[in-house]
Design a protein around this motif. Sequence first.
Motif, short mmCIF file in Angstrom:
data_model
loop_
_atom_site.label_atom_id
_atom_site.label_comp_id
_atom_site.label_asym_id
_atom_site.label_seq_id
_atom_site.Cartn_x
_atom_site.Cartn_y
_atom_site.Cartn_z
N GLN A 58 48.47 61.39 78.03
CA GLN A 58 49.47 60.72 78.86
C GLN A 58 50.88 60.89 78.29
O GLN A 58 51.83 61.11 79.04
N GLU A 99 52.01 64.46 79.05
CA GLU A 99 52.38 64.61 80.45
C GLU A 99 53.73 63.96 80.74
O GLU A 99 54.53 64.49 81.51
N ALA A 100 53.98 62.80 80.13
CA ALA A 100 55.26 62.12 80.33
C ALA A 100 56.41 62.95 79.78
O ALA A 100 57.47 63.06 80.40
N ALA A 121 56.43 66.20 79.43
CA ALA A 121 56.59 67.37 80.29
C ALA A 121 57.40 67.02 81.54
O ALA A 121 58.22 67.81 82.00
N ARG A 122 57.19 65.83 82.08
CA ARG A 122 57.92 65.42 83.27
C ARG A 122 59.41 65.22 82.99
O ARG A 122 60.25 65.47 83.84
N ARG A 123 59.69 64.76 81.81
CA ARG A 123 61.11 64.53 81.48
C ARG A 123 61.87 65.84 81.44
O ARG A 123 63.05 65.89 81.80
N GLY A 124 61.18 66.89 80.93
CA GLY A 124 61.79 68.21 80.98
C GLY A 124 62.86 68.44 79.94
O GLY A 124 63.26 67.56 79.17
N GLN A 136 66.30 66.36 79.19
CA GLN A 136 66.39 65.13 78.42
C GLN A 136 66.16 65.35 76.92
O GLN A 136 65.90 64.41 76.18
#
Length: 282
Positions: free
Chosen positions: A118, A121-122, A124-127, A130
């Motif tokens: 988790q 994945e978090a 990776a979403r921030r990219g 950030q």
Amino acid sequence: MELITSNAEQQACEHIRPYQNTPSGLFAAFFDLSRTPFAASSQRGIVKSFFAQELKDVQAIIFQFLNGDIFVISTRLTMHHVLKAARHFGLDRYRNGKLYKLPHDYDEIAASLVKYVQAHEAAARRGAAQVTSARERFLGVKIGEGLPLALRKIRAARDDIKVLIIDDDSFALSLAQKSVGRHHDVETARTAVDGLKKYARIAPNILFLDIHMPGVSGYDFLEKIFEVDPDAFVVIISAHNDPNTIKKSQNLGARGFITKPYPREEIERYIQQCQAQGVDAI
């Protein structure tokens, strides 16, 4: 022995799944290296070599997660190895002192791995947008509670003086290394990040630190180093004899100040002062 770093969180979950209800003889342990300089990718060889030497199990697997923590699984892993690894990497043995067995502890292991998945994945979403600055990342490095004592023990165990010089000027660094290296064991680094990693690895008796470096400055390093090593003996180096620089450095804990180009007499004076004060006694 295999070290897996690519999508290690998900791969670890998939690796243990067949052993949910099947006797395996496998043991496992988590180590939060994210709290130490050993989380860096440049330290992977050191981490792998330690477990390879200790376990002597070619089938063992190390999963290194995005945050630097590792998950080790082997048929030869014992509590002795777990505690020895915690000491070696300067970890809190209460947070890193548990040995798991498959399939007995499958649910607990799986729950921990899910949290890592988790977190991955978090992130990776921030990219990439950030990603924090080099300075923020440096100052945010987590330090293992056992690292300061580990550094003191390393120094106490040797008879010679170990010197570390951090300077982004390669020419000045070369001159300093030649001068100091005639009488002492010298290591060098050109950035604060590399310097912190070397400091944690070699436990120098004395550090000569360039105050004006790009990205992470000497001031930033001073703020961090005493968290790593309260006994740090740091001498600031600068091309300019600026009273404000000297005062600010001293307020941050520096023991002295010298101007480039690394006068050998001044360097030797501080080395002798470091020895006389016996900062390495446990």
